[in-house]
Design a protein around this motif. Sequence first.
Motif, PDB file in Angstrom:
ATOM      1  N   TYR A  15       0.824  -1.039   0.014  1.00 58.03           N
ATOM      2  CA  TYR A  15       0.139   0.120   0.113  1.00 58.03           C
ATOM      3  C   TYR A  15       0.977   1.133  -0.040  1.00 58.03           C
ATOM      4  CZ  TYR A  15      -3.149   3.535   1.306  1.00 58.03           C
ATOM      5  OH  TYR A  15      -4.019   4.889   1.165  1.00 58.03           O
ATOM      6  N   ASP A  16       0.725   1.997  -1.141  1.00 56.04           N
ATOM      7  CA  ASP A  16       1.473   3.264  -1.071  1.00 56.04           C
ATOM      8  C   ASP A  16       0.870   4.347  -0.450  1.00 56.04           C
ATOM      9  OD1 ASP A  16       2.787   5.673  -1.824  1.00 56.04           O
ATOM     10  OD2 ASP A  16       2.927   4.873  -3.826  1.00 56.04           O
ATOM     11  N   ALA A  17       1.150   4.846   0.606  1.00 63.09           N
ATOM     12  CA  ALA A  17       0.258   5.725   1.485  1.00 63.09           C
ATOM     13  C   ALA A  17       0.289   7.255   0.678  1.00 63.09           C
ATOM     14  CB  ALA A  17       0.940   6.130   2.765  1.00 63.09           C
ATOM     15  N   ASP A  18       1.278   7.586  -0.065  1.00 62.29           N
ATOM     16  CA  ASP A  18       1.429   8.863  -1.029  1.00 62.29           C
ATOM     17  C   ASP A  18       0.597   8.823  -1.855  1.00 62.29           C
ATOM     18  OD1 ASP A  18       3.399   9.914   0.906  1.00 62.29           O
ATOM     19  OD2 ASP A  18       5.213   9.134  -0.230  1.00 62.29           O
ATOM     20  N   ALA A  19       0.346   7.562  -2.700  1.00 65.19           N
ATOM     21  CA  ALA A  19      -0.543   7.471  -4.044  1.00 65.19           C
ATOM     22  C   ALA A  19      -2.022   6.801  -3.449  1.00 65.19           C
ATOM     23  CB  ALA A  19       0.191   6.489  -4.645  1.00 65.19           C
ATOM     24  N   GLY A  20      -2.178   6.661  -2.179  1.00 63.26           N
ATOM     25  CA  GLY A  20      -3.447   6.297  -1.668  1.00 63.26           C
ATOM     26  C   GLY A  20      -4.046   5.055  -2.445  1.00 63.26           C
ATOM     27  N   ARG A  21      -2.948   4.048  -2.874  1.00 64.52           N
ATOM     28  CA  ARG A  21      -3.586   2.886  -3.558  1.00 64.52           C
ATOM     29  C   ARG A  21      -2.578   1.590  -3.359  1.00 64.52           C
ATOM     30  NH1 ARG A  21      -2.609   3.924 -10.055  1.00 64.52           N
ATOM     31  NH2 ARG A  21      -0.701   4.987  -9.663  1.00 64.52           N
ATOM     32  N   GLU A  22      -3.003   0.587  -3.837  1.00 62.96           N
ATOM     33  CA  GLU A  22      -2.207  -0.470  -3.569  1.00 62.96           C
ATOM     34  C   GLU A  22      -1.520  -1.018  -4.901  1.00 62.96           C
ATOM     35  OE1 GLU A  22      -3.776  -4.111  -1.851  1.00 62.96           O
ATOM     36  OE2 GLU A  22      -4.444  -3.253  -0.273  1.00 62.96           O
ATOM     37  N   ASN A  53       7.113   5.067   2.929  1.00 62.82           N
ATOM     38  CA  ASN A  53       5.664   5.168   3.039  1.00 62.82           C
ATOM     39  C   ASN A  53       4.942   3.978   2.191  1.00 62.82           C
ATOM     40  OD1 ASN A  53       5.458   7.528   4.388  1.00 62.82           O
ATOM     41  ND2 ASN A  53       5.875   8.745   2.523  1.00 62.82           N
ATOM     42  N   GLU A  55       3.625   0.102   2.551  1.00 60.51           N
ATOM     43  CA  GLU A  55       3.227  -0.920   3.617  1.00 60.51           C
ATOM     44  C   GLU A  55       3.000  -2.295   3.051  1.00 60.51           C
ATOM     45  OE1 GLU A  55      -0.181  -2.055   6.753  1.00 60.51           O
ATOM     46  OE2 GLU A  55       0.145  -0.080   6.302  1.00 60.51           O
TER      47      GLU A  55
END
Length: 72
Positions: A15-22, A53, A55
Amino acid sequence: MSEKKPRAWVGDQVYDADAGREGIVTDVTGDGTYVLGPVHMWTATWTAPSDENLEVVLPRDERLKRHRELGW
């Protein structure tokens, strides 16, 4: 006691927190940039400057095991 998060690497679903997607880590360049691709497509990649960032949602080994079980 804090648990250290697993470090993302090629083949991991993250999960890329910056992009808001997996996405799936497809490459890590020499300067440490992570290249990610969508979970269900092979186009439209994006990059993350580091794994800070990212996960790990599903490690590579577990992801491949699930694919084998589903016959993909």
